[in-house]
Design a protein around this motif. Structure first.
Motif, PDB file in Angstrom:
ATOM      1  N   LEU A 278       4.406   2.921  -7.443  1.00 12.44           N
ATOM      2  CA  LEU A 278       4.202   1.485  -7.586  1.00 12.44           C
ATOM      3  C   LEU A 278       3.833   0.869  -6.248  1.00 12.44           C
ATOM      4  N   TYR A 279       3.059  -0.174  -6.298  1.00 11.67           N
ATOM      5  CA  TYR A 279       2.670  -0.910  -5.099  1.00 11.67           C
ATOM      6  C   TYR A 279       3.642  -2.054  -4.846  1.00 11.67           C
ATOM      7  N   ILE A 280       4.137  -2.152  -3.601  1.00 10.48           N
ATOM      8  CA  ILE A 280       4.977  -3.272  -3.198  1.00 10.48           C
ATOM      9  C   ILE A 280       4.153  -4.214  -2.340  1.00 10.48           C
ATOM     10  N   SER A 281       4.152  -5.487  -2.673  1.00 12.87           N
ATOM     11  CA  SER A 281       3.388  -6.462  -1.893  1.00 12.87           C
ATOM     12  C   SER A 281       4.176  -6.907  -0.678  1.00 12.87           C
ATOM     13  N   ASN A 282       3.545  -6.902   0.482  1.00 13.20           N
ATOM     14  CA  ASN A 282       4.107  -7.523   1.677  1.00 13.20           C
ATOM     15  C   ASN A 282       2.970  -7.913   2.610  1.00 13.20           C
TER      16      ASN A 282
ATOM     17  N   GLU B 297      -9.714   7.376  -0.537  1.00 14.87           N
ATOM     18  CA  GLU B 297      -8.350   7.648  -0.079  1.00 14.87           C
ATOM     19  C   GLU B 297      -7.401   7.736  -1.263  1.00 14.87           C
ATOM     20  N   ILE B 298      -7.558   6.841  -2.231  1.00 16.39           N
ATOM     21  CA  ILE B 298      -6.694   6.894  -3.419  1.00 16.39           C
ATOM     22  C   ILE B 298      -6.890   8.213  -4.157  1.00 16.39           C
ATOM     23  N   TRP B 299      -8.146   8.652  -4.257  1.00 20.63           N
ATOM     24  CA  TRP B 299      -8.410   9.917  -4.930  1.00 20.63           C
ATOM     25  C   TRP B 299      -7.783  11.090  -4.185  1.00 20.63           C
ATOM     26  N   ASP B 300      -8.005  11.141  -2.859  1.00 22.17           N
ATOM     27  CA  ASP B 300      -7.528  12.271  -2.058  1.00 22.17           C
ATOM     28  C   ASP B 300      -6.009  12.271  -1.899  1.00 22.17           C
ATOM     29  N   LEU B 301      -5.420  11.079  -1.678  1.00 20.25           N
ATOM     30  CA  LEU B 301      -3.999  10.994  -1.349  1.00 20.25           C
ATOM     31  C   LEU B 301      -3.100  10.922  -2.580  1.00 20.25           C
ATOM     32  N   ILE B 302      -3.640  10.468  -3.700  1.00 22.17           N
ATOM     33  CA  ILE B 302      -2.790  10.268  -4.889  1.00 22.17           C
ATOM     34  C   ILE B 302      -3.214  11.157  -6.049  1.00 22.17           C
TER      35      ILE B 302
ATOM     36  N   ALA C 282       0.606   2.143 -10.475  1.00 22.41           N
ATOM     37  CA  ALA C 282       0.376   0.700 -10.522  1.00 22.41           C
ATOM     38  C   ALA C 282      -0.031   0.218  -9.136  1.00 22.41           C
ATOM     39  N   LEU C 283      -1.302  -0.119  -8.972  1.00 21.27           N
ATOM     40  CA  LEU C 283      -1.830  -0.612  -7.701  1.00 21.27           C
ATOM     41  C   LEU C 283      -2.401  -2.010  -7.902  1.00 21.27           C
ATOM     42  N   ASN C 284      -1.612  -2.866  -8.531  1.00 21.31           N
ATOM     43  CA  ASN C 284      -2.065  -4.220  -8.843  1.00 21.31           C
ATOM     44  C   ASN C 284      -2.321  -5.028  -7.574  1.00 21.31           C
ATOM     45  N   ASP C 285      -3.198  -5.997  -7.685  1.00 22.04           N
ATOM     46  CA  ASP C 285      -3.461  -6.980  -6.627  1.00 22.04           C
ATOM     47  C   ASP C 285      -4.077  -6.385  -5.369  1.00 22.04           C
TER      48      ASP C 285
ATOM     49  N   GLU D  51      -9.733   4.164 -14.214  1.00 16.54           N
ATOM     50  CA  GLU D  51      -9.387   2.750 -14.132  1.00 16.54           C
ATOM     51  C   GLU D  51      -8.017   2.624 -13.486  1.00 16.54           C
ATOM     52  N   VAL D  52      -7.827   1.590 -12.662  1.00 20.49           N
ATOM     53  CA  VAL D  52      -6.548   1.345 -12.003  1.00 20.49           C
ATOM     54  C   VAL D  52      -6.048  -0.019 -12.409  1.00 20.49           C
ATOM     55  N   SER D  53      -4.812  -0.061 -12.904  1.00 24.41           N
ATOM     56  CA  SER D  53      -4.247  -1.362 -13.283  1.00 24.41           C
ATOM     57  C   SER D  53      -2.772  -1.384 -12.975  1.00 24.41           C
TER      58      SER D  53
END
Length: 599
Positions: free
Chosen positions: A548-552, A562-567, A578-581, A597-599
């Protein structure tokens, strides 16, 4: 969280391993013997898990053993997911019903090579389970064939009594006045009017009931007063015996049957205006409550029963009236209570600006909960210098709830009463930051993706069942500030203490990663993470099921690559991403035409 879910994981594994589809796959790839061996091994370990979970409360070696076992069980579950992933790539067309079931376990790659690889992995997991099973012999576990949902794996709450010194209750005068109106002035249609007091553990429900019970006006108003601590075992015969004992100051004769006891009870209360306090009720079975209530209706008009409970469900089944909802102390009342204990013999310090400033900062951590305030203030009572107070605030305060305090075990009683499927769901919530306003629909979707929702009724959708789970947790006071629209729940928050509890029971399998230091310490076996995306490159774990993504304010957006390679390529067992926002709509990996798709 090992103490809550190892048994469930083993049960789910046995179900999958025993399925017709996997059995057919075993025949095709010559894995049937390996699968049968693995099934027997899991069954053997499962038989002692319930006893192991209970003993783990007081034995750290067993806790470690359970964590190791849980990790292997998760790996076995991931292996079966691998079968399912292979079947999706194959995308078989047509076939009979059995063929369609088998496709969930069928490989699209070279079947012979794939069978060899799967066989090797099954043998490796069986070897790990066999080793762990052999270690179980050292602990002398007992075999149990079914779970007891309310097996209390923490210290049970002590029995309560009716007395409390007046000067020990601070900040509850308004609550007392409201209850006195219900007890002394309110005109009820029923002869015996029941008043539930609801709130989570540590708020002081019992103390408030004691405060009211010992009031002089209450003493003069009621002809008979009785106090019974019901606690976890709702046994009508035992409760009746204790009511008789409280009313007469002596225990009824031993070996009396319930019929003889109910006659004694009715002889005592019939025709009298009585007050009965039933403290700490957990039973949510309506029929059991009615079987007790029917014995208590003989009091004259104006009789009252006070019920204290953590559960809105208990309040609903015990009374037709709205429960009295107990909340935390106001800031001023909380400070009065804190000051009374922490500065008991040091009045000069209570006016010292440095001590007051540190004390109020510490008090913010207590959330207005009397039990927390008393615990922390009692610790500070022994610390006499400003330096000690400041050190406590900066170093010990963040750990006291889990290591030293009495209040986390008190809250954990609520967790121990949960059915196992709700324990999964509650512990998962530790991934959200404190004071976070959580979208309920999204939370339910995450539970579904993780396999926490058990669809026993085909006519109900997973979403409907998931919202039912959420309502159950709300009814048991695990969430607060719950909002809803015309159809269902929309958002909620979790009290800081409940968040501490979720963090405690989740254990090492869940982690919030919000700093470089924490990211570097995340272990390989961690399964659920919420994280600042800029820290993802530092992660080592490859067994993640949740990211999950934490907003700060320190977010560095990741590129698609990077998302493809790292995740995507590294975390192959993800069930929730979940990589919202972050402004990302698609992930287009290099050297492939696939798009995610990313949501």
């Amino acid at each position: 969280m090992a103490e809550a879910i190892a048994f469930d994981i083993a049960t789910e594994l046995i179900t999958k391993l025993s399925s017709r589809a996997l059995s057919q796959v075993g025949l095709w790839w010559n894995l049937k013997h390996d699968i049968d061996d693995l099934t027997r091994t899991v069954r053997t370990i499962k038989a002692v898990l319930l006893d192991a979970e209970e003993k783990s409360v007081t034995d750290n070696l067993i806790k470690v053993w359970l964590e190791e076992l849980k990790d292997v069980l998760y790996d076995a579950d991931d292996l079966l997911d691998d079968f399912s992933a292979e079947s999706l790539r194959k995308d078989l067309m047509g076939g009979n019903k059995l063929t369609k079931e088998v496709r969930l376990f069928f490989s699209s790659s070279n079947q012979f090579a794939y069978g060899l690889r799967m066989g090797g992995q099954i043998k490796a997991i069986k070897a790990r389970l066999t080793l762990i099973g052999s270690e179980a012999n050292n602990f002398g576990f007992l075999v149990r064939d079914r779970p007891i949902e309310t097996s209390f794996m923490t210290k049970k709450r002590p029995q309560t009594h009716s007395f409390v010194p007046k000067d020990k209750i601070i900040g509850r005068d308004d609550d007392k006045a409201s209850l006195l109106k219900l007890m002394l002035e309110f005109e009820s249609e029923e002869n015996v009017y029941i008043i539930p007091i609801v709130g989570f553990g540590g708020l002081g429900k019992t103390a408030l009931a004691q405060f009211v019970y010992n009031d002089k006006m209450v003493h003069d108003h009621f002809e008979l007063k009785m106090w019974v601590c019901v606690s976890d075992v709702f046994d009508v015969k035992i409760i009746v015996e204790n009511i008789i004992k409280s009313a007469t100051n002596r225990a009824p004769d031993q070996n009396l049957e319930i019929d003889q006891l109910q006659r004694q009870l009715r002889d005592i209360i019939d025709g009298k205006k009585y007050l009965l306090d039933l403290d700490d009720i957990w039973n949510e079975e309506r029929e059991e409550w009615i079987s007790l209530k029917e014995l208590l209706v003989g009091g004259v008009k104006g009789s009252r029963i006070i019920v204290t409970t953590r559960s809105w469900r208990v309040a609903k089944i015990t009374s037709k009236c709205q429960p009295y909802v107990l909340k935390g102390l106001s800031d001023d009342d909380a400070w009065c209570l804190f000051k009374e204990i922490a500065f008991e013999q040091r009045y000069a310090d209570s006016t010292n600006s440095a001590f007051v400033e540190i004390g109020r900062q510490i008090l913010e951590r207590c959330g207005g909960v009397p039990l927390v305030i008393r615990t922390i203030a009692s610790t500070l009572f022994y610390k006499e210098t400003e330096k000690e107070w400041r050190s406590f605030k900066n170093n010990e305060l963040v750990r006291i709830s889990q290591n030293e305090g009495k209040f986390l075990p008190t809250l954990k009683l609520s967790y121990d009463h949960l059915p196992s499927h709700l324990k999964h769901c509650f512990a998962y919530c530790r991934l959200y930051p404190k004071d976070h306003e959580t979208n309920v629909q999204t939370l339910v979707q995450f539970w579904i993706a993780q396999g926490f929702i058990k669809q026993l009724n085909p006519s109900q959708s997973p979403e409907e069942i998931g919202f039912g789970y959420f309502k159950n947790l709300v009814d048991r006071s695990f969430f607060q500030e719950v909002k809803n629209d015309e159809t269902w729940f929309t958002t909620c928050k979790m009290h800081d203490l409940m968040h501490d509890l979720a963090e405690s029971v989740a254990g090492i399998e869940s982690c919030v990663v919000d700093s470089d230091k924490i990211a570097s310490k995340v272990i390989e076996n961690c399964r659920h993470i919420s994280i600042n995306p800029s820290l993802i490159p530092l992660l080592k774990g490859k067994k993640l099921r949740t990211l999950l993504y934490i907003s700060n304010n320190r977010v560095r957006n990741l590129s698609d690559d990077e998302i493809w390679d790292l995740i995507i390529t590294r975390c192959t067992y993800l069930r929730v991403l979940a990589l919202n926002d972050l402004g990302i709509e698609k992930i287009s990996p290099l050297f492939t035409s696939e798009t995610f798709e990313v949501s």
